[in-house]
Design a protein around this motif. Sequence first.
Motif: not given
Length: 255
Positions: A24-26, A198-206, A234-241
């Motif tokens: 992940l970034p950072g 802001a991408g889908a990488a953290m979707l599994p976490a939420v 949100r993840a599919e539409g680039d609106r995940f945060f």
Amino acid sequence: MSKEQEKEKAADDLIALLDASDRLPGVAELRARSYELLGAEPGAPMVDVGCGAGRAVAELAERGVKAVGVDPAQQMITVAGGRWPQADFRIAGAYELPLADTTMDGYRADKVFHELAEPERALAEARRVLALGGRIVLVGQDWDTFVIDSDDPALTPTIVHARADFVPGPRAARRYRNLLFDAGFDDVTVEVHTGVFAGAAMLPAVVGLAEGACSAGAVSRAQTDAWIDEQRRRAEGDRFFLALPMFVAAGTAPR
């Protein structure tokens, strides 16, 4: 599936999660900052507690540090040793380190203290193995502090707080400073490094947060499904945060 197979699968899943987290970034920069706070110099003996699959131990060794990695899980140590066969990995928990008194110049624990029911006991053990003037660095998240954009801002903190209750010490990170003071460390500092995803990488976490809250009975199945569906859209539409603060505390063993 037998209990032993279930344990092995859980360990495999955790290793896969740790590997994904490392990308992940950072995250690499945060590890590097922890090494700076340790004062990781060539030849210095240091221990990485809860070393997992061993990446930090390998990176410290690349800096010339005499690094020892300890973890209570046999499978973790097996994987770490397979990846970095020249490194020193040992099976041990944070309460009983296989190290002599005052032999370490550095002690590092990354995403470990929230798993400990007795953090004070772990810090007493850190004091035991650290030499005078040795450095300690603790890295971790506060499990009550996930900042997630959602159409249901009232439900979201309910999910986050309910999932936090699954963790032995969900608020350990906010306690780092006082824990270090109480354990007798000097020069205590705390930094906060916030990751923004802001991408889908953290979707599994939420998704995991929501499923955990549902399992605890804090939210209904219908609420959980609706909330997860929204996060997927949100993840599919680039609106995940998601914003996730990571706390980095450091201190010095008294001279």
